[in-house]
Design an enzyme around this catalytic site. Structure first.
Site, PDB file in Angstrom:
ATOM      1  N   ARG A  74       0.905  -0.866  -0.164  1.00  0.00           N
ATOM      2  CA  ARG A  74       0.162  -0.391   0.276  1.00  0.00           C
ATOM      3  C   ARG A  74       1.046   1.633  -0.078  1.00  0.00           C
ATOM      4  O   ARG A  74       1.362   1.502   0.739  1.00  0.00           O
ATOM      5  CB  ARG A  74      -0.694   0.089   1.310  1.00  0.00           C
ATOM      6  CG  ARG A  74      -1.349  -1.128   1.335  1.00  0.00           C
ATOM      7  CD  ARG A  74      -2.990  -1.384   0.744  1.00  0.00           C
ATOM      8  NE  ARG A  74      -4.006  -2.253   0.840  1.00  0.00           N
ATOM      9  CZ  ARG A  74      -4.894  -3.093   1.677  1.00  0.00           C
ATOM     10  NH1 ARG A  74      -4.823  -1.681   2.426  1.00  0.00           N
ATOM     11  NH2 ARG A  74      -5.396  -3.471   1.351  1.00  0.00           N
ATOM     12  N   GLU A 125       0.171   4.274   0.662  1.00  0.00           N
ATOM     13  CA  GLU A 125      -0.250   5.556   1.331  1.00  0.00           C
ATOM     14  C   GLU A 125       0.833   5.917   2.192  1.00  0.00           C
ATOM     15  O   GLU A 125       2.030   5.652   2.574  1.00  0.00           O
ATOM     16  CB  GLU A 125      -0.815   4.581   2.693  1.00  0.00           C
ATOM     17  CG  GLU A 125      -2.543   3.579   2.253  1.00  0.00           C
ATOM     18  CD  GLU A 125      -2.784   2.688   3.179  1.00  0.00           C
ATOM     19  OE1 GLU A 125      -4.099   2.526   3.117  1.00  0.00           O
ATOM     20  OE2 GLU A 125      -1.911   1.956   3.732  1.00  0.00           O
ATOM     21  N   ARG A 152       0.308   1.798  13.008  1.00  0.00           N
ATOM     22  CA  ARG A 152      -0.935   1.038  12.505  1.00  0.00           C
ATOM     23  C   ARG A 152      -0.675   0.483  11.103  1.00  0.00           C
ATOM     24  O   ARG A 152      -1.333  -0.069  10.931  1.00  0.00           O
ATOM     25  CB  ARG A 152      -1.935   1.093  13.058  1.00  0.00           C
ATOM     26  CG  ARG A 152      -3.233   2.111  12.631  1.00  0.00           C
ATOM     27  CD  ARG A 152      -4.833   2.105  13.089  1.00  0.00           C
ATOM     28  NE  ARG A 152      -5.608   2.716  12.639  1.00  0.00           N
ATOM     29  CZ  ARG A 152      -5.514   4.485  12.269  1.00  0.00           C
ATOM     30  NH1 ARG A 152      -4.171   5.072  13.452  1.00  0.00           N
ATOM     31  NH2 ARG A 152      -6.160   4.859  11.712  1.00  0.00           N
ATOM     32  N   HIS A 153       0.324   1.517  10.596  1.00  0.00           N
ATOM     33  CA  HIS A 153       0.350   1.705   8.840  1.00  0.00           C
ATOM     34  C   HIS A 153       1.469   0.997   8.634  1.00  0.00           C
ATOM     35  O   HIS A 153       2.396   1.449   8.959  1.00  0.00           O
ATOM     36  CB  HIS A 153       0.199   2.407   7.980  1.00  0.00           C
ATOM     37  CG  HIS A 153      -2.001   2.596   8.234  1.00  0.00           C
ATOM     38  ND1 HIS A 153      -2.685   3.147   9.220  1.00  0.00           N
ATOM     39  CD2 HIS A 153      -2.693   1.974   7.465  1.00  0.00           C
ATOM     40  CE1 HIS A 153      -3.960   3.353   9.023  1.00  0.00           C
ATOM     41  NE2 HIS A 153      -3.816   2.339   7.977  1.00  0.00           N
ATOM     42  N   GLU A 213      -8.948  -1.616  13.200  1.00  0.00           N
ATOM     43  CA  GLU A 213      -9.511  -3.311  12.151  1.00  0.00           C
ATOM     44  C   GLU A 213      -8.652  -3.957  12.289  1.00  0.00           C
ATOM     45  O   GLU A 213      -7.486  -3.570  11.959  1.00  0.00           O
ATOM     46  CB  GLU A 213      -9.552  -1.706  11.359  1.00  0.00           C
ATOM     47  CG  GLU A 213     -10.051  -2.478  10.440  1.00  0.00           C
ATOM     48  CD  GLU A 213      -9.832  -2.285   9.289  1.00  0.00           C
ATOM     49  OE1 GLU A 213     -10.614  -0.889   8.805  1.00  0.00           O
ATOM     50  OE2 GLU A 213     -10.211  -2.964   7.890  1.00  0.00           O
ATOM     51  N   SER A 218     -11.384  -7.169   7.051  1.00  0.00           N
ATOM     52  CA  SER A 218     -12.264  -6.447   6.532  1.00  0.00           C
ATOM     53  C   SER A 218     -12.708  -7.399   5.575  1.00  0.00           C
ATOM     54  O   SER A 218     -11.859  -7.877   4.825  1.00  0.00           O
ATOM     55  CB  SER A 218     -11.951  -5.324   5.531  1.00  0.00           C
ATOM     56  OG  SER A 218     -12.336  -3.723   6.348  1.00  0.00           O
ATOM     57  N   ARG A 252      -0.913  -6.276  12.408  1.00  0.00           N
ATOM     58  CA  ARG A 252      -1.741  -5.728  13.188  1.00  0.00           C
ATOM     59  C   ARG A 252      -2.670  -6.878  14.825  1.00  0.00           C
ATOM     60  O   ARG A 252      -2.984  -6.661  15.507  1.00  0.00           O
ATOM     61  CB  ARG A 252      -3.541  -5.159  12.526  1.00  0.00           C
ATOM     62  CG  ARG A 252      -3.056  -4.575  12.214  1.00  0.00           C
ATOM     63  CD  ARG A 252      -4.536  -2.923  12.008  1.00  0.00           C
ATOM     64  NE  ARG A 252      -3.697  -1.978  10.872  1.00  0.00           N
ATOM     65  CZ  ARG A 252      -4.659  -1.557  10.386  1.00  0.00           C
ATOM     66  NH1 ARG A 252      -5.732  -2.423  10.519  1.00  0.00           N
ATOM     67  NH2 ARG A 252      -4.481  -0.184   9.405  1.00  0.00           N
TER      68      ARG A 252
HETATM   69  P1  ATP Z   1      -6.894   0.744   7.440  1.00  0.00           P
HETATM   70  O1  ATP Z   1      -8.481   1.305   7.901  1.00  0.00           O
HETATM   71  O2  ATP Z   1      -7.081   0.685   8.731  1.00  0.00           O
HETATM   72  O3  ATP Z   1      -5.869   1.576   6.530  1.00  0.00           O
HETATM   73  P2  ATP Z   1      -8.086  -0.716   5.484  1.00  0.00           P
HETATM   74  O4  ATP Z   1      -9.524  -0.587   5.641  1.00  0.00           O
HETATM   75  O5  ATP Z   1      -7.972   0.166   4.384  1.00  0.00           O
HETATM   76  O6  ATP Z   1      -7.628  -0.275   6.774  1.00  0.00           O
HETATM   77  P3  ATP Z   1      -8.500  -2.901   4.330  1.00  0.00           P
HETATM   78  O7  ATP Z   1      -7.893  -2.188   2.579  1.00  0.00           O
HETATM   79  O8  ATP Z   1      -9.382  -3.347   4.804  1.00  0.00           O
HETATM   80  O9  ATP Z   1      -7.795  -1.970   5.068  1.00  0.00           O
HETATM   81  O10 ATP Z   1      -7.361  -4.434   4.219  1.00  0.00           O
HETATM   82  C1  ATP Z   1      -7.583  -5.418   5.387  1.00  0.00           C
HETATM   83  C2  ATP Z   1      -7.011  -5.882   6.725  1.00  0.00           C
HETATM   84  O11 ATP Z   1      -5.476  -5.505   6.735  1.00  0.00           O
HETATM   85  C3  ATP Z   1      -6.986  -4.681   7.408  1.00  0.00           C
HETATM   86  O12 ATP Z   1      -8.480  -4.649   8.295  1.00  0.00           O
HETATM   87  C4  ATP Z   1      -5.805  -3.941   8.272  1.00  0.00           C
HETATM   88  O13 ATP Z   1      -5.386  -5.490   9.146  1.00  0.00           O
HETATM   89  C5  ATP Z   1      -4.593  -4.866   7.387  1.00  0.00           C
HETATM   90  N1  ATP Z   1      -4.065  -3.278   6.457  1.00  0.00           N
HETATM   91  C6  ATP Z   1      -3.831  -2.824   6.154  1.00  0.00           C
HETATM   92  N2  ATP Z   1      -4.084  -1.481   5.185  1.00  0.00           N
HETATM   93  C7  ATP Z   1      -3.296  -2.089   5.955  1.00  0.00           C
HETATM   94  C8  ATP Z   1      -1.469  -1.016   6.111  1.00  0.00           C
HETATM   95  N3  ATP Z   1      -1.298  -0.435   5.314  1.00  0.00           N
HETATM   96  N4  ATP Z   1      -0.465  -1.590   6.795  1.00  0.00           N
HETATM   97  C9  ATP Z   1      -0.694  -2.787   7.943  1.00  0.00           C
HETATM   98  N5  ATP Z   1      -1.726  -3.764   7.495  1.00  0.00           N
HETATM   99  C10 ATP Z   1      -2.791  -3.294   7.050  1.00  0.00           C
HETATM  100 MG    MG Z   2     -11.121  -2.423   5.638  1.00  0.00          MG
END
Ligand code: ATP
Ligand code: MG
Length: 428
Positions: A210, A212, A218-219, A351, A354, A402
């Site tokens: 990602r 981001e 937490r990311h 979270e 998902s 996480r």
């Molecule tokens: P968040 O809202 O916390 O950024 P997300 O909804 O974008 O997460 P999803 O696409 O739903 O993330 O990804 C499924 C799972 O993968 C998340 O619930 C989380 O546990 C994990 N995850 C997602 N993005 C990240 C990240 N950048 N770093 C670590 N874990 C992640």
């Molecule tokens: Mg999510």
């Protein structure tokens, strides 16, 4: 044959011992030296004396963290904490450590996370740090066993891909010969294709990328995703598998990892029964009763998730998210299509997962792609799998780091990652 420190307890008085490890500490008195040797199972005191130990004079010069091979005899006539020590006949240097160390292993002053990560090979020599990754290994082992026993096939899908799973800007671009490619955000599209392919139940453990830009505790920009997808199943089936999978992982961890040495802050409890469920709309009501304002269709802020999470003691699901907040492949709830057959697994404000029932009708899927501003032509390899017999299906993606973070009550997701990739770090 060398043995490990933990095996010493089975040895008798006077028995000959060969041990390998790192020199954790050394204290040199006039005619005696006390060494603490550490291996992956623990530490042991070694005593060296001029009349007993070869080349005694050189021992006082050995630097901390040098790799040693010690030959000697076990004795229980000792005041050391473990009640055992080794009287050394020889202390052989296998490889010397430079001095000073960039990061102390036993120094009481805690180093900052950046220094720790830069010197991760030293940081991981601390038993409490190594424990995080032993925990992760046992947790994953338990989950893998559960999914295997539930008829899931472990698969490995490509990480270099042509289309973004969910569109958006969170993608790393890769120059793939003459073409532009991306690092995969999630195995979503490939998992679904495998349901059309008839594998019925698949799971995958692999990296997800990602791009981001934000830097949060937490990311990560590369994390480990545990993903499942099940054919002829809906969101309730997927939630059940998630709940049981997480419980099995934690159960396995508690019975296998050396959690007795875990810090007291890590209260590891095996969750019991069904994880409670609360809908997105119920969350809004709850927040409003606490004086928060939330518009339908908005994501919750971390502060709002803290408020919701304070009502639960362990894992809980938030279900029926607005369709507008979820990815195009999410099945709208029949009869109430502004929300969807979707869920997040939460622990406090975190979270963890998902998931959802997915759209299986190719026409609806194409419509949903367009409504999210995506071009169905970019997804033809995916849409084709829906046109020739796609079962109804559901699944989820869980961030392994996480899960470890919340189980061990860590402060920062980087602590649960061997070599984190974040906004500023790509080495080591
Ligand atoms: P968040 O809202 O916390 O950024 P997300 O909804 O974008 O997460 P999803 O696409 O739903 O993330 O990804 C499924 C799972 O993968 C998340 O619930 C989380 O546990 C994990 N995850 C997602 N993005 C990240 C990240 N950048 N770093 C670590 N874990 C992640
Ligand atoms: Mg999510």
């Amino acid at each position: 044959m060398p043995i490990t420190v933990s095996e010493l307890k089975n040895k008798g008085e006077g028995e000959e011992i060969l041990l390998n490890g790192w020199l954790q500490e050394i204290r040199n008195l006039k005619k005696i030296s006390f060494l603490v040797l550490r291996d992956h199972t623990g530490t042991i005191q070694i005593t060296a004396k001029p009349d007993l130990t070869e080349n005694y004079d050189s021992i006082s010069q050995i630097t901390r963290e040098t790799v040693l091979s010690v030959h000697g005899n076990l004795t229980r006539k000792t005041q050391s904490k473990s009640g055992i020590e080794i009287l050394a006949k020889s202390v052989k240097v296998l490889n010397e450590a430079k001095s000073p160390l960039p990061l102390g292993i036993i120094d009481p002053v805690g180093a900052d996370i950046e220094t720790r990560l830069t010197n991760r090979f030293l940081d991981l020599r601390k038993p409490e740090v190594a424990l995080i990754f032993r925990t992760e290994s046992e947790l994953l082992w338990g989950m893998r066993e559960f999914f295997h026993d539930s008829g899931f096939v472990e698969v490995h899908t490509p990480k270099i891909v042509a289309a973004a799973t969910e569109g958006g800007a969170d993608l790393f671009q890769v120059q793939y010969f003459e073409k532009q490619a991306f690092l995969n955000q999630s195995p979503q599209l490939y998992k679904e294709i495998l349901i059309s392919a008839g594998l019925n139940r698949v799971f995958e453990v692999g990296p997800a990328f990602r791009a981001e830009k934000h830097n949060t505790p937490r990311h990560l920009n590369e994390f480990t995703s545990i993903d499942i997808e099940m054919g002829f199943a809906d969101h309730n089936d997927a939630m059940h598998m998630l709940q049981e999978g997480v419980k099995s992982g934690i159960r396995h961890l508690v019975s296998h990892a050396p959690v007795s040495t875990a810090p007291p802050s890590a209260k590891i409890q095996i969750p019991e029964g069904n994880f409670p469920r609360i809908t997105y709309r119920e969350c809004i009501k709850k927040l409003e009763s606490k004086g928060e304002k939330v518009k339908f269709g908005e994501d919750f802020t971390p502060e709002q998730l803290k408020l919701i999470g304070s009502e639960f003691t362990s894992f809980y699901f938030i279900t029926e998210w607005p369709s507008s907040l979820r990815a195009f492949y999410t099945q709208p709830k029949p009869g109430d299509e502004v929300v969807s057959n979707s869920f997040d697994l939460q622990y406090r404000e975190y979270e963890i997962t998902s998931g959802a029932q997915r759209v299986h009708d190719p026409l609806l899927l194409e419509e949903r792609l367009k409504s999210k501003g995506l071009n169905p032509e970019d997804f033809s390899f995916y849409l084709n799998a829906f046109r020739y017999g796609m079962p109804p299906h559901a699944g989820w993606g869980l961030g392994l780091e996480r899960l470890v973070l919340i189980i061990l009550n860590l402060q920062n997701i980087r602590e649960a990652t061997l070599f984190p990739r974040d906004r500023t770090r790509i080495t080591p």
